[in-house]
Design a protein around this motif. Sequence first.
Motif, mmCIF file in Angstrom:
data_model
loop_
_atom_site.group_PDB
_atom_site.id
_atom_site.type_symbol
_atom_site.label_atom_id
_atom_site.label_comp_id
_atom_site.label_asym_id
_atom_site.label_seq_id
_atom_site.Cartn_x
_atom_site.Cartn_y
_atom_site.Cartn_z
ATOM 1 N N ASP A 85 10.011 7.998 -12.779
ATOM 2 C CA ASP A 85 9.835 6.773 -11.989
ATOM 3 C C ASP A 85 8.614 6.825 -10.844
ATOM 4 O O ASP A 85 8.075 5.711 -10.714
ATOM 5 N N GLN A 86 8.121 8.191 -10.688
ATOM 6 C CA GLN A 86 7.343 8.224 -9.525
ATOM 7 C C GLN A 86 6.004 8.759 -10.271
ATOM 8 O O GLN A 86 4.995 8.873 -9.680
ATOM 9 N N LYS A 87 5.968 8.755 -11.716
ATOM 10 C CA LYS A 87 4.720 9.179 -12.384
ATOM 11 C C LYS A 87 3.519 8.433 -11.897
ATOM 12 O O LYS A 87 2.542 9.139 -11.662
ATOM 13 N N ILE A 106 0.727 -1.019 0.146
ATOM 14 C CA ILE A 106 0.138 -0.067 -0.073
ATOM 15 C C ILE A 106 0.812 1.293 0.057
ATOM 16 O O ILE A 106 0.237 2.336 0.286
ATOM 17 N N TYR A 107 2.231 0.987 -0.059
ATOM 18 C CA TYR A 107 3.112 2.343 -0.261
ATOM 19 C C TYR A 107 2.474 3.473 -1.255
ATOM 20 O O TYR A 107 2.745 4.360 -0.757
ATOM 21 N N PRO A 108 1.745 3.153 -2.217
ATOM 22 C CA PRO A 108 1.097 4.108 -3.127
ATOM 23 C C PRO A 108 0.020 4.936 -2.368
ATOM 24 O O PRO A 108 -0.175 6.192 -2.488
ATOM 25 N N ALA A 132 -1.565 10.016 0.338
ATOM 26 C CA ALA A 132 -1.855 10.725 1.712
ATOM 27 C C ALA A 132 -0.849 11.980 1.998
ATOM 28 O O ALA A 132 -1.276 13.093 2.138
ATOM 29 N N ASP A 133 0.544 11.725 1.827
ATOM 30 C CA ASP A 133 1.522 12.555 1.955
ATOM 31 C C ASP A 133 1.046 13.699 1.095
ATOM 32 O O ASP A 133 1.397 14.839 1.571
ATOM 33 N N ILE A 134 0.662 13.466 -0.144
ATOM 34 C CA ILE A 134 0.552 14.538 -1.126
ATOM 35 C C ILE A 134 -0.866 15.357 -1.006
ATOM 36 O O ILE A 134 -0.944 16.796 -0.565
HETATM 37 N N1 TRP Z 1 8.193 7.718 -3.157
HETATM 38 C C1 TRP Z 1 9.043 8.567 -3.377
HETATM 39 C C2 TRP Z 1 10.545 8.081 -3.990
HETATM 40 O O1 TRP Z 1 10.838 6.816 -3.713
HETATM 41 C C3 TRP Z 1 9.269 9.476 -2.411
HETATM 42 C C4 TRP Z 1 8.171 10.100 -1.831
HETATM 43 C C5 TRP Z 1 7.412 9.731 -0.821
HETATM 44 C C6 TRP Z 1 7.528 11.217 -2.559
HETATM 45 N N2 TRP Z 1 6.225 10.486 -0.702
HETATM 46 C C7 TRP Z 1 6.059 11.462 -1.671
HETATM 47 C C8 TRP Z 1 7.650 11.927 -3.504
HETATM 48 C C9 TRP Z 1 5.300 12.414 -1.853
HETATM 49 C C10 TRP Z 1 6.765 13.193 -3.827
HETATM 50 C C11 TRP Z 1 5.459 13.145 -3.080
HETATM 51 O O2 TRP Z 1 11.219 8.890 -4.378
#
Ligand code: TRP
Length: 334
Positions: A158-160, A136-138, A143-145
Motif C-alpha cells: 500500500d505504500q509503493k 501533502i503527506y507524501p 522528506a523522512d526518507i
Molecule cells: N506512511 C507510512 C504508513 O502509513 C508510514 C511512514 C511514514 C513511512 N514515513 C515513512 C514508511 C517513511 C516508510 C518510510 O505506514
Amino acid sequence: MKKRALTGIKPTGNLHIGNFVGAIQPMLKLATDPNFTTNIFIADYHALNLAEGRANIRQNSYAIAASYLALGLNPEGCTFYRQSDVPETFELTTFLTSFTPKGLMNRAHAYKAVTQANREQGVEDEDIGVNMGLYIYPILMAADIVLFDADVVPVGKDQKQHIEFARDIAGSVNSVYGQVLKLPEAMISEETMELPGIDGRKMSKSYGNVLPIFAPKAELEKICMRVKTDSRTPDEPKDPNDSILYKLYVGMADEAQAKRFHDRFVPGGMGYGQAKKELAELLDTIFGPAREKYNALMASPETIDKHLDVGAAKARALAQATLKRIREAAGFRV
Ligand code: TRP
C-alpha cells in the motif's frame, strides 16, 4: 558498503499478531542484518492529519516504541527515533514542496480515498477531512526518507506509490542541483505472511477481529474462544485450508509445535475447544515475556524517552549533513 534501510511506523494504538508477522518480525530481522544500517522511526507527525490520530499521538507513540523494544528491537543496533524529535524533517518538507507538482499530490491514494468517501456520502470531494497535511503527506514521507540518504524502504504494498513519489520528488531536486539527493527504492516483500482475523477476514483493527499482542492472558484466552469454527465434532477430520483456527496456530507456531497440532487436528481427535485453548497457550508462551517488558516500559515513559533521545541524536547528525548539502546547493547560508 552497507546499505541504509529506513522505515516509519505510524503510531496507531495496540498492535496485533497480524502486525507482528507481517511487519514487526521482518523489521526486527532487518535491524540485525549485517548488510544494512537501519533507521526505524515512529512517524508521529503522520498521525496529525487525521482527527483520530491527532487525539492520542503521545500515548500511541509510547505504545509503539514500547512494543518494538519489548519485542526485541535493540536500539543500539539501529537508529530508533521519533519523527517529531528530528525537526530537520520539517525544513526538508518545506523545501521539497517547491519541487513537487501539485498534480502529483492529486493522485495520492490517501487523499483520493478521502475525497472518494466524501463523494459517496453525497458531499463535495474536499468538504470533510481534507486538510493540507493529508494532501501533502507524501511530501512529508519523501522528506523522512531522503533526509537519511536511504537506499531501501521496506514497506507494505500500500505504500509503493509513496516511494515512487519520493523518487520523483528527489529526482526533480536533482534535475536542478545535480546529485544532491539519493533516490530510494521500495523493498516490498511478496511473501510476508498474512494471518486471518478471528472471523476469517484479514486481521485488522477496523474489523474488530484482532488478537492483540499485549493483552492480558485472560483476555487473550477469551478472544481465542471466539475464533470462528464450523460444527465439526472433535473426531471428524478437518480441512486445514478451511480452518481459521488452524491458520492462526500454525502461522504462529514453530515447526515442531505446528506438526504436533496438525497431527491431532487434521485427521480428527482434537476438538475446537481444545485447539482454542492451545492457541491461547501458544500466544502466551510467545508473547508473555514481551508483555511484561511492555508493561514495565509503559510504566516508565522516561525510559522510553531515553532510548528515543539517543536515536534522535544519531538521526539528527545525519539529517543535518543532508540538509547542509541541500541548503548549499540551493543558495541558502549554511
Ligand atoms: N506512511 C507510512 C504508513 O502509513 C508510514 C511512514 C511514514 C513511512 N514515513 C515513512 C514508511 C517513511 C516508510 C518510510 O505506514
